[in-house]
Design a protein around this motif. Structure first.
Motif, short mmCIF file in Angstrom:
data_model
loop_
_atom_site.label_atom_id
_atom_site.label_comp_id
_atom_site.label_asym_id
_atom_site.label_seq_id
_atom_site.Cartn_x
_atom_site.Cartn_y
_atom_site.Cartn_z
N TRP A 134 8.30 -6.70 -12.00
CA TRP A 134 8.34 -6.33 -10.58
C TRP A 134 8.15 -4.83 -10.41
N SER A 135 8.84 -4.03 -11.23
CA SER A 135 8.68 -2.58 -11.12
C SER A 135 7.23 -2.17 -11.34
N THR A 136 6.59 -2.80 -12.31
CA THR A 136 5.22 -2.40 -12.63
C THR A 136 4.25 -2.80 -11.54
N THR A 137 4.42 -3.97 -10.92
CA THR A 137 3.52 -4.32 -9.82
C THR A 137 3.70 -3.38 -8.64
N VAL A 138 4.95 -2.93 -8.40
CA VAL A 138 5.18 -1.94 -7.34
C VAL A 138 4.43 -0.65 -7.66
N ILE A 139 4.61 -0.15 -8.88
CA ILE A 139 3.97 1.11 -9.27
C ILE A 139 2.46 1.00 -9.19
N MET A 140 1.91 -0.12 -9.64
CA MET A 140 0.45 -0.29 -9.65
C MET A 140 -0.12 -0.33 -8.24
N LYS A 141 0.57 -0.96 -7.31
CA LYS A 141 0.08 -0.99 -5.93
C LYS A 141 0.16 0.40 -5.29
N ILE A 142 1.23 1.13 -5.55
CA ILE A 142 1.33 2.50 -5.03
C ILE A 142 0.20 3.35 -5.62
N ASP A 143 -0.08 3.16 -6.90
CA ASP A 143 -1.19 3.88 -7.53
C ASP A 143 -2.50 3.64 -6.80
N LEU A 144 -2.76 2.39 -6.46
CA LEU A 144 -4.07 2.00 -5.92
C LEU A 144 -4.31 2.49 -4.50
N VAL A 145 -3.28 2.45 -3.64
CA VAL A 145 -3.55 2.59 -2.20
C VAL A 145 -3.50 4.02 -1.70
N GLY A 146 -2.91 4.97 -2.43
CA GLY A 146 -2.75 6.29 -1.88
C GLY A 146 -1.68 6.34 -0.82
N SER A 147 -1.67 7.38 0.01
CA SER A 147 -0.55 7.61 0.93
C SER A 147 -0.71 6.94 2.28
N ALA A 148 -1.94 6.69 2.73
CA ALA A 148 -2.14 6.29 4.12
C ALA A 148 -1.58 4.91 4.44
N ARG A 149 -1.61 3.97 3.49
CA ARG A 149 -1.16 2.60 3.75
C ARG A 149 -0.05 2.18 2.79
N ARG A 150 0.77 3.13 2.40
CA ARG A 150 1.80 2.85 1.40
C ARG A 150 2.82 1.84 1.92
N GLY A 151 3.23 1.96 3.16
CA GLY A 151 4.19 1.02 3.72
C GLY A 151 3.64 -0.39 3.77
N LEU A 152 2.38 -0.53 4.22
CA LEU A 152 1.75 -1.85 4.25
C LEU A 152 1.65 -2.43 2.84
N ALA A 153 1.28 -1.60 1.87
CA ALA A 153 1.16 -2.08 0.49
C ALA A 153 2.48 -2.60 -0.03
N MET A 154 3.57 -1.87 0.24
CA MET A 154 4.87 -2.33 -0.22
C MET A 154 5.33 -3.56 0.55
N GLY A 155 4.96 -3.64 1.82
CA GLY A 155 5.28 -4.84 2.58
C GLY A 155 4.61 -6.08 2.01
N LEU A 156 3.32 -5.96 1.66
CA LEU A 156 2.61 -7.08 1.07
C LEU A 156 3.17 -7.45 -0.29
N ASN A 157 3.50 -6.44 -1.09
CA ASN A 157 4.07 -6.69 -2.42
C ASN A 157 5.39 -7.44 -2.33
N GLU A 158 6.30 -6.92 -1.52
CA GLU A 158 7.62 -7.53 -1.43
C GLU A 158 7.58 -8.85 -0.66
N ALA A 159 6.63 -8.97 0.29
CA ALA A 159 6.47 -10.25 0.99
C ALA A 159 6.07 -11.35 0.03
N ALA A 160 5.13 -11.03 -0.86
CA ALA A 160 4.71 -12.03 -1.85
C ALA A 160 5.86 -12.41 -2.76
N GLY A 161 6.59 -11.41 -3.25
CA GLY A 161 7.68 -11.69 -4.18
C GLY A 161 8.80 -12.48 -3.55
#
Length: 438
Positions: free
Chosen positions: A141-168
């Motif tokens: 779980w930690s690694t999927t969080v880190i990898m998504k933050i790596d990919l998206v940059g700063s502009a959509r970080r909240g949305l990226a974390m929402g999608l990650n945690e929504a899936a989990g």
């Protein structure tokens, strides 16, 4: 430990931005394929956790004769301690060796968990399975969080974390619901845990064969990192040691430390919900199927709601969404303590899920806002160390209070702590969302 910097990747030689491997590009749309695969992998990670939510608390008494609440919650203590410690290591290991190897190792450790739960002749086997589950969840779980933050940059970080945690957590809820009905139809073992075998096999296959390394994306962001115009983060340099990252995230930096305590209290409540809610509902005479429905409703609302709340935090900011979410959780817990039947508990579970949805992805986004890309993975690891330590603290606290004063008293105690945590966020945290990224 050598951090990721603008001139190099941890464990590699000098690398200028023009020589970054595979010419990475930041952004959710630009990395949609890999991001979607990581969302799917995290859903499988959540499913591994969801297989326990309904069944294991009921196994404690029916299969192993554990009457004391404290004894019955030892599996959550084992899980929480193992996951919290592994979260911290996951961030450091991801910086040193890369994200993908850590993810694959996490899935390898998950493989025996459902088998141990199926074959367990004693409660010690259940505890051992939860130690392995905690280690696996910490890595995956930690690694999927880190990898998504790596990919998206700063502009959509909240949305990226929402999608990650929504899936989990959506998968946690669906699996809790499915295992409740499987347990009612076929018994507590082995049918509910067959799902876990399938999840682990598919997760390992996807992680090993199709997921790509994202560490170079973090190096790219480090190379183009823009400090805040208000000077808020001028004391947070790109070359912080692991010890400095630990101190800043835990205590010194106001937003990081406020997020860490809020994360711990949030999972303190989740540990209570996991370990004692099924016992409370069973004591009121609810069927295993209805208990499974209630156990699923809270993480399902939590999971689905994060798609909305993560995106809202990109627009509205992080601080007040977190504080309000903690207060809503406290109200929901109080309603659970006051209620005695299915419908009020269902309403309270939905409110608890909504409050948690406001908090969970937003806290991760706040950590990503403040932490420099060169040590962000380690900051995420430290935050998740404190956050998932809440499982263990919550299980011990709730078990002791429940044994002394009853389950409802434990729920009241956690409700009070949750409200106070929201006050700490309101007082100590500043708005972390970079104005230029809105």
């Amino acid at each position: 430990m050598k951090p990721i910097t603008a001139v190099g990747l941890a464990g590699t030689g000098p690398t200028t931005p023009s020589r970054l491997p595979r010419h990475p590009v930041l952004g959710l749309r630009q990395n949609a394929a890999q991001f979607t695969l990581l969302v799917a992998v995290n859903a499988l990670v959540g499913g591994m956790l969801g297989q326990e939510r309904t069944v294991v608390p009921l196994l404690a008494e029916s299969a192993f004769g554990l009457r004391a609440h404290t004894a019955g919650l030892t599996f959550i203590v084992a899980f929480g301690v193992a996951k919290a410690a592994t979260n911290y290591l996951a961030g450091a290991l991801a910086d040193r060796y890369g994200r993908k190897p850590v993810l694959v190792v996490g899935w390898l450790i998950a493989l025996p968990v459902p088998l141990l739960l199926i074959w367990a002749p004693s409660w010690a086997w259940v505890i051992a399975a939860n130690v392995l589950l905690g280690v696996s969840q910490g890595l995956t779980w930690s690694t999927t969080v880190i990898m998504k933050i790596d990919l998206v940059g700063s502009a959509r970080r909240g949305l990226a974390m929402g999608l990650n945690e929504a899936a989990g957590y959506g998968a946690v809820g669906l699996t809790a619901l499915a295992t409740g009905y499987l347990a009612q139809a076929y018994g507590l073992r082995p049918a509910p845990f067959l799902l876990g075998i399938a999840f682990a096999a598919v997760g390992l296959g996807l992680s090993g064969l199709v997921i790509r390394e994202t560490r170079e994306h973090a190096a790219l962001e480090a190379a183009t990192h823009q400090p805040r115009s208000d000077g808020r983060h001028d004391h947070l340099h790109a070359d912080l040691s692991s010890r400095e990252v630990l101190v800043h995230t835990s205590v010194r930096e106001p937003a990081l430390s406020a997020a860490s305590q809020a994360g711990m209290v949030n999972n303190l409540g989740d540990g209570l919900a996991w370990g004692l809610f099924p016992v409370l509902f069973a004591g009121a005479g609810l069927s295993v199927g209805r208990i499974g429905l209630l156990a699923a409703l809270y993480p399902a609302v939590w999971g689905l709601g994060q798609v909305v709340t993560g995106a809202l935090s990109d627009r509205w900011g992080r601080k007040w969404l977190i504080a309000a979410g903690m207060w809503l959780q406290g109200i929901a817990l109080a309603l659970i303590a006051l209620s005695n039947s299915f419908l009020p508990w269902a309403l309270a579970a939905a409110l608890l899920g909504a409050g948690t949805a406001m908090v969970y992805p937003t806290l991760l986004a706040a950590i990503g806002d403040v932490a420099h890309p060169s040590w962000r993975a380690r900051a995420v690891g430290v935050y998740r160390l404190w956050r998932d330590g809440g499982f263990a603290v919550g299980a011990v606290m709730a078990g002791i209070i429940a044994d002394a004063f009853g389950v409802r008293a434990a729920v009241w105690a956690v409700a009070a702590v949750t409200v106070v945590s929201g006050v700490v966020v309101a007082v100590r945290m500043y708005e972390t969302r970079h104005p230029a990224a809105r």
